[in-house]
Motif scaffolding. Structure first.
Motif, short mmCIF file in Angstrom:
data_model
loop_
_atom_site.label_atom_id
_atom_site.label_comp_id
_atom_site.label_asym_id
_atom_site.label_seq_id
_atom_site.Cartn_x
_atom_site.Cartn_y
_atom_site.Cartn_z
N ALA A 1 -3.06 -9.35 -9.45
CA ALA A 1 -3.68 -8.17 -8.84
C ALA A 1 -4.81 -7.69 -9.74
O ALA A 1 -4.89 -8.05 -10.91
CB ALA A 1 -2.65 -7.06 -8.66
N VAL B 1 3.87 -8.48 -8.36
CA VAL B 1 2.83 -7.48 -8.12
C VAL B 1 1.56 -8.23 -7.76
O VAL B 1 1.05 -9.01 -8.57
CB VAL B 1 2.61 -6.60 -9.37
CG1 VAL B 1 1.55 -5.54 -9.08
CG2 VAL B 1 3.90 -5.95 -9.82
N HIS C 1 1.77 1.35 -11.67
CA HIS C 1 3.16 0.96 -11.38
C HIS C 1 3.94 0.84 -12.69
O HIS C 1 3.43 0.35 -13.70
CB HIS C 1 3.21 -0.38 -10.65
CG HIS C 1 2.55 -0.39 -9.31
ND1 HIS C 1 2.78 0.57 -8.35
CD2 HIS C 1 1.65 -1.25 -8.76
CE1 HIS C 1 2.06 0.31 -7.28
NE2 HIS C 1 1.36 -0.80 -7.50
N VAL D 1 -4.10 -2.31 -7.56
CA VAL D 1 -2.88 -1.58 -7.92
C VAL D 1 -3.18 -0.67 -9.10
O VAL D 1 -4.12 -0.92 -9.86
CB VAL D 1 -1.73 -2.56 -8.26
CG1 VAL D 1 -1.45 -3.48 -7.10
CG2 VAL D 1 -2.04 -3.35 -9.51
N ASP E 1 0.85 -1.21 0.00
CA ASP E 1 0.00 0.00 0.00
C ASP E 1 0.88 1.25 0.00
O ASP E 1 0.69 2.18 0.80
CB ASP E 1 -0.95 -0.01 1.21
CG ASP E 1 -1.88 -1.21 1.19
OD1 ASP E 1 -2.26 -1.65 0.09
OD2 ASP E 1 -2.22 -1.72 2.27
N GLY F 1 0.13 2.41 -5.67
CA GLY F 1 0.08 2.95 -7.02
C GLY F 1 1.24 3.87 -7.33
O GLY F 1 1.86 4.45 -6.43
N LEU G 1 -0.64 -0.90 -15.25
CA LEU G 1 0.68 -1.46 -15.02
C LEU G 1 1.49 -1.35 -16.31
O LEU G 1 1.01 -1.71 -17.38
CB LEU G 1 0.57 -2.92 -14.58
CG LEU G 1 1.88 -3.66 -14.33
CD1 LEU G 1 2.62 -3.04 -13.15
CD2 LEU G 1 1.60 -5.14 -14.07
N ILE H 1 5.48 -5.92 -4.62
CA ILE H 1 4.54 -4.80 -4.53
C ILE H 1 3.17 -5.38 -4.22
O ILE H 1 2.65 -6.20 -4.98
CB ILE H 1 4.48 -4.00 -5.84
CG1 ILE H 1 5.87 -3.51 -6.24
CG2 ILE H 1 3.52 -2.83 -5.71
CD1 ILE H 1 5.90 -2.88 -7.63
N SER H 2 2.58 -4.94 -3.12
CA SER H 2 1.24 -5.38 -2.74
C SER H 2 0.34 -4.15 -2.66
O SER H 2 0.48 -3.33 -1.75
CB SER H 2 1.29 -6.11 -1.39
OG SER H 2 -0.01 -6.45 -0.96
N GLY H 3 -0.57 -4.00 -3.63
CA GLY H 3 -1.42 -2.82 -3.65
C GLY H 3 -0.64 -1.57 -4.02
O GLY H 3 0.44 -1.61 -4.59
#
Length: 454
Positions: free
Chosen positions: A400, A372, A381, A378, A312, A354, A405, A350-352
């Motif tokens: 995700a 990811v 990114h 998300v 996050d 932006g 992305l 990467i978890s969540g």
């Protein structure tokens, strides 16, 4: 030549010299370089005079500027690639009236002042300092009794104590030639080595080890700098920064922690800079949670159970780093977590969040070199220009929901395909991201097989 004519010539030379603002007879003044101080520390000379520094002890330098000033602003910076040996001399001539500070690049507590003539104004006041154990017996005593802006200078030794810093702008500096000569040791029973609750605190050139929770902990402070230090084998965290602003960790080796080598959480516009650090043998090298504006660059992240975790997190960068083999099953991981990320074997996870940039890194030897995942959506990114290879499952894995992305220029040394990643080329319109659950399943499977709690 008659005596009268000779006398007249001398008088004329003296008059011209006076008119030009330079002394008729320039002098050379001597300063000796001892261990951790210059003598004399303050020197008054005339314009045109020369100062000659002589090293009586090795391992020091002579560089113009106040302690901590950038080297690029220095007129003289003798021997930029080494330190002086005992007996060596260096000289500089000062032609105009001015105040000139100089210091040792290695030991920032060493500072001297040269007053050339009678320049207008007054020199910047000297920074107050206190030496442990010469002036006070413990680091904690020095931190408690110091005025704002004081340098707490610590002679080599092992200090078995906890230190709480509540005074703004303290500089806590080890006086050894290497960080391991000044050791703050918790003996596995003291909770935190250095607890910082004041702004502008700087910590450098020491080792913080064997504390029951964290080596260095800070909550809600601004402008803290940790540099040229070792933070090792504290139980849960090396550096635990909660709600920081303007945190800098530079040139630090952080190893052997059960949750994270460096933890940054709960800060909007963190302004956190993690640079030229070595994160090795931790459960997680770095964990950033609920944060924005975290920069991790030019660092080596190796042999952790997971490399860099962004949960996050927004508007942050992981760039120019080397990440290798962060899938270790041989490091200790705390069985009881406080809002952790489980060890997964990912290089960057990467978890969540932006709008994070993962760029120009070399990442090899992970379950996924870059992963990811959700469950939080998300967005935006960018994963660009990384060198990736030797992944167990794939170089990049995506599981995700969200959009935007962007993947481009990620050179691969391995043959594993990118799982569910080919759709996210940067030259295409923002694509809706579809979950690919096998990625998260593989990450957690690695953790379970290693016996870690997930």
């Amino acid at each position: 030549m008659s005596l009268r004519r000779a006398g007249g010539l001398v008088t004329a030379c003296l008059l011209i010299s006076s008119m030009l603002g330079t002394p008729a007879y320039a002098e050379t003044h001597d300063v000796t370089i001892h261990d951790f101080f210059f003598s004399p520390k303050t020197l008054k000379i005339k314009p045109g005079d020369t100062v000659r520094w002589t090293a009586t002890a090795s391992g020091h330098t002579v560089t113009e500027g106040r302690a901590g000033a950038p080297l690029g602003s220095s007129r003289f910076n003798f021997d930029p690639d080494r330190t002086l040996n005992a007996g060596e001399q260096r000289s500089w001539t000062f032609p105009v009236e001015e105040y000139v500070y100089y210091r040792c690049r290695v030991h920032i507590s060493m500072e001297g002042l040269i007053q050339v003539g009678n320049p207008p104004g007054a020199p910047v006041p000297e920074t107050p300092s206190v030496i442990v154990p010469d002036d006070v017996p413990t680091i904690a005593d020095a931190a408690t009794s110091a005025q704002p802006g004081t340098r707490v200078l610590i002679r080599p030794g092992v200090f078995r104590e906890e230190v709480v810093v509540t005074v703004p702008r303290l500089e806590i500096i080890g006086l050894g030639e290497q960080p391991d000569e000044v050791v703050l040791n918790g003996e596995d029973v003291r909770n935190v080595g250095l607890t910082v609750s004041a702004p502008g605190v700087r910590i450098s050139n020491l080792t913080v080890t064997q504390h029951a929770r964290a080596g260095i902990a800070a909550a809600g402070v601004s402008g803290m700098v940790v540099s040229d230090a070792v933070v090792a084998d504290n139980t849960l965290y090396g550096v635990d920064a909660r709600e920081p602003a303007g945190l800098t960790v530079r040139g630090v080796r952080v190893t052997g922690h059960g949750i994270a080598g460096i933890g940054v959480r709960g800060c909007v516009r963190c302004g956190a800079l993690i640079e030229d650090v070595q994160l090795e043998g931790n459960a997680a090298g770095l964990v950033a949670v609920d944060a924005t504006g975290v920069i991790v660059r030019s660092s080596r992240i190796q042999g952790n159970a997971v490399g860099a975790v962004l949960k996050d997190v927004g508007g942050s960068q992981v760039s120019g780093n080397t990440l290798r083999d962060n899938d270790s099953t041989g490091v200790w991981v705390a069985a009881v977590f406080r809002d952790p990320q489980p060890p997964t074997g990912a290089g960057v996870w990467i978890s969540g969040g932006g709008s994070n940039l993962i760029a120009s890194n070399t990442a090899t030897g992970h379950t996924y070199n870059i992963a990811v995942t959700g469950p939080a959506p998300v967005a935006g990114h960018r994963i660009q220009d990384n060198v990736l290879g030797e992944a167990e499952h794939a170089d990049i894995g995506v599981d995700a929901a969200g959009a935007g992305l962007c993947l481009s220029g990620n050179g691969q040394a391995a043959t594993h395909p990118m799982e569910a990643a080919a759709l996210y080329a940067c030259d295409m319109p923002a694509t809706v991201i579809a979950p690919y659950p096998v990625v998260t399943a593989n990450l957690f499977s690695h953790a379970r097989e290693a016996g870690y709690p997930v």
